[in-house]
Each structure stands twice: as C-alpha cells, then as structure tokens.
Design a protein around this motif. Structure first.
Motif, PDB file in Angstrom:
ATOM      1  N   TRP A  10       0.837  -1.197   0.000  1.00  0.00           N
ATOM      2  CA  TRP A  10       0.000   0.000   0.000  1.00  0.00           C
ATOM      3  C   TRP A  10       0.863   1.234   0.000  1.00  0.00           C
ATOM      4  O   TRP A  10       1.857   1.326   0.684  1.00  0.00           O
ATOM      5  CB  TRP A  10      -0.977  -0.010   1.137  1.00  0.00           C
ATOM      6  CG  TRP A  10      -0.437  -0.067   2.539  1.00  0.00           C
ATOM      7  CD1 TRP A  10       0.860  -0.286   2.935  1.00  0.00           C
ATOM      8  CD2 TRP A  10      -1.186   0.075   3.726  1.00  0.00           C
ATOM      9  NE1 TRP A  10       0.954  -0.290   4.290  1.00  0.00           N
ATOM     10  CE2 TRP A  10      -0.304  -0.065   4.811  1.00  0.00           C
ATOM     11  CE3 TRP A  10      -2.520   0.308   3.986  1.00  0.00           C
ATOM     12  CZ2 TRP A  10      -0.718   0.024   6.129  1.00  0.00           C
ATOM     13  CZ3 TRP A  10      -2.909   0.383   5.304  1.00  0.00           C
ATOM     14  CH2 TRP A  10      -2.026   0.241   6.351  1.00  0.00           C
ATOM     15  N   SER A  13      -2.862   5.748   0.969  1.00  0.00           N
ATOM     16  CA  SER A  13      -4.251   5.328   0.828  1.00  0.00           C
ATOM     17  C   SER A  13      -4.927   5.340   2.187  1.00  0.00           C
ATOM     18  O   SER A  13      -4.289   5.513   3.214  1.00  0.00           O
ATOM     19  CB  SER A  13      -4.328   3.923   0.222  1.00  0.00           C
ATOM     20  OG  SER A  13      -3.794   2.964   1.112  1.00  0.00           O
ATOM     21  N   CYS A  14      -6.219   5.120   2.179  1.00  0.00           N
ATOM     22  CA  CYS A  14      -6.981   5.082   3.428  1.00  0.00           C
ATOM     23  C   CYS A  14      -6.857   3.732   4.109  1.00  0.00           C
ATOM     24  O   CYS A  14      -7.213   3.582   5.263  1.00  0.00           O
ATOM     25  CB  CYS A  14      -8.443   5.400   3.159  1.00  0.00           C
ATOM     26  SG  CYS A  14      -9.286   4.134   2.182  1.00  0.00           S
ATOM     27  N   GLY A  15      -6.384   2.722   3.400  1.00  0.00           N
ATOM     28  CA  GLY A  15      -6.283   1.376   3.951  1.00  0.00           C
ATOM     29  C   GLY A  15      -7.487   0.508   3.618  1.00  0.00           C
ATOM     30  O   GLY A  15      -7.516  -0.668   3.958  1.00  0.00           O
ATOM     31  N   GLY A  16      -8.479   1.072   2.944  1.00  0.00           N
ATOM     32  CA  GLY A  16      -9.683   0.318   2.621  1.00  0.00           C
ATOM     33  C   GLY A  16      -9.426  -0.888   1.732  1.00  0.00           C
ATOM     34  O   GLY A  16     -10.029  -1.946   1.924  1.00  0.00           O
ATOM     35  N   CYS A  17      -8.546  -0.755   0.771  1.00  0.00           N
ATOM     36  CA  CYS A  17      -8.255  -1.885  -0.123  1.00  0.00           C
ATOM     37  C   CYS A  17      -7.589  -3.024   0.641  1.00  0.00           C
ATOM     38  O   CYS A  17      -7.904  -4.194   0.422  1.00  0.00           O
ATOM     39  CB  CYS A  17      -7.371  -1.431  -1.283  1.00  0.00           C
ATOM     40  SG  CYS A  17      -8.202  -0.275  -2.378  1.00  0.00           S
ATOM     41  N   GLU A  19      -8.020  -3.543   3.759  1.00  0.00           N
ATOM     42  CA  GLU A  19      -9.063  -4.069   4.647  1.00  0.00           C
ATOM     43  C   GLU A  19      -9.942  -5.089   3.940  1.00  0.00           C
ATOM     44  O   GLU A  19     -10.409  -6.045   4.551  1.00  0.00           O
ATOM     45  CB  GLU A  19      -9.912  -2.919   5.197  1.00  0.00           C
ATOM     46  CG  GLU A  19     -10.880  -3.330   6.258  1.00  0.00           C
ATOM     47  CD  GLU A  19     -10.230  -3.908   7.502  1.00  0.00           C
ATOM     48  OE1 GLU A  19     -10.868  -4.783   8.134  1.00  0.00           O
ATOM     49  OE2 GLU A  19      -9.111  -3.502   7.855  1.00  0.00           O
ATOM     50  N   GLY A  66      -3.235   2.334  -3.409  1.00  0.00           N
ATOM     51  CA  GLY A  66      -2.839   3.652  -2.916  1.00  0.00           C
ATOM     52  C   GLY A  66      -2.085   4.440  -3.975  1.00  0.00           C
ATOM     53  O   GLY A  66      -1.439   3.884  -4.855  1.00  0.00           O
ATOM     54  N   CYS A  93      -7.366   4.641  -5.683  1.00  0.00           N
ATOM     55  CA  CYS A  93      -6.185   5.497  -5.495  1.00  0.00           C
ATOM     56  C   CYS A  93      -5.053   5.064  -6.434  1.00  0.00           C
ATOM     57  O   CYS A  93      -4.385   5.900  -7.031  1.00  0.00           O
ATOM     58  CB  CYS A  93      -5.720   5.470  -4.040  1.00  0.00           C
ATOM     59  SG  CYS A  93      -6.866   6.259  -2.904  1.00  0.00           S
ATOM     60  N   GLY A  98      -7.334   8.801  -6.546  1.00  0.00           N
ATOM     61  CA  GLY A  98      -8.189   8.899  -5.371  1.00  0.00           C
ATOM     62  C   GLY A  98      -8.037  10.230  -4.650  1.00  0.00           C
ATOM     63  O   GLY A  98      -7.590  11.229  -5.207  1.00  0.00           O
ATOM     64  N   ILE A  99      -8.397  10.259  -3.376  1.00  0.00           N
ATOM     65  CA  ILE A  99      -8.281  11.462  -2.564  1.00  0.00           C
ATOM     66  C   ILE A  99      -6.824  11.937  -2.487  1.00  0.00           C
ATOM     67  O   ILE A  99      -6.552  13.128  -2.663  1.00  0.00           O
ATOM     68  CB  ILE A  99      -8.876  11.244  -1.161  1.00  0.00           C
ATOM     69  CG1 ILE A  99     -10.371  10.923  -1.246  1.00  0.00           C
ATOM     70  CG2 ILE A  99      -8.613  12.434  -0.255  1.00  0.00           C
ATOM     71  CD1 ILE A  99     -11.238  12.003  -1.836  1.00  0.00           C
ATOM     72  N   PRO A 100      -5.828  11.022  -2.257  1.00  0.00           N
ATOM     73  CA  PRO A 100      -4.442  11.509  -2.205  1.00  0.00           C
ATOM     74  C   PRO A 100      -4.002  12.181  -3.508  1.00  0.00           C
ATOM     75  O   PRO A 100      -3.185  13.092  -3.495  1.00  0.00           O
ATOM     76  CB  PRO A 100      -3.609  10.247  -1.942  1.00  0.00           C
ATOM     77  CG  PRO A 100      -4.558   9.300  -1.294  1.00  0.00           C
ATOM     78  CD  PRO A 100      -5.899   9.596  -1.907  1.00  0.00           C
TER      79      PRO A 100
END
Length: 122
Positions: A10, A13-17, A19, A66, A93, A98-100
C-alpha cells in the motif's frame, strides 16, 4: 510444485483496499493454501532486504494499492515492478489517484504551508 508468490503493498491510501483482503478473516487460510505471500506490510512483518533478495520476476503478482505520493513509495513500486511478473493497480487510489491524488494540483510548499500554517484550527 511450489506455490506462486504474491505480494500486497500500500502506498498513500486510506487502507480500505487492504481491509478488503483482511476481511476475508479465516477464509485467508484458503488463500495461503494456494499462494505464498512474500510481502504484506499491513498484516505481516517483512523487511525490505527480504524483498530485495527475491530474484527479478520471482513474484508472480503484486497487488499495489494507494497513490504514489513519496519517493519511498515510488522506490517500492519500481522494485515491486522489477520483482513481479504482474504488478496490478488495485483500488481507485492506485488506478486514478483517489483522494491523495487531489494533492497533485498543488505544489509541495503550498501543501505544507496550508497544513501547518494556514489550516483552520478549533
């Protein structure tokens, strides 16, 4: 016959992937019956030296999620590309920023100034 080697990495990233893979819970045991996970920093302790020691092309596939936002993440992505037969962008991402990726429209100094000097405070 040995199991194919796979890696997960990663970046920003938010860590969702990650997860989504962890959410397999005990079903992950079925996955590790079929593949040998050689890198997965969110779930297991692997060292950079362990990855560097793998021959080029020695990893069947890497799932990379990410956005790449730092030189360390870029270095890891390039190393994983060399070590993997397939490097798979996984998640919004990695595929679209993505957001980043929104930070790409601003310079480094502008981001730092806003975050550490100009951002509203409570």
């Amino acid at each position: 016959m040995s199991k194919p080697k796979v890696a997960f990495y990663w970046c920003a990233s938010c860590g969702g992937c990650e997860e989504t893979v962890v959410d397999l819970a005990e079903d992950i045991l079925g996955v590790v019956e079929k593949v040998d996970i050689v890198l997965w920093p969110v779930a297991m302790d692997f060292k950079y030296a362990d990855l560097a020691a793998i021959p080029d092309g020695g990893i069947f596939a890497t799932l990379l999620n990410g956005a790449i936002r730092s030189s360390e993440q870029e270095e890891m992505a390039l190393l994983l590309r060399r070590k993997s037969r397939y490097l798979i962008a996984y998640g919004s991402c990695a595929c679209l920023g993505g957001i980043p990726g929104l930070a790409n429209q601003f310079g480094r100094e502008e981001i730092l100034k806003f975050n550490y000097e100009d951002a509203p405070r409570l």
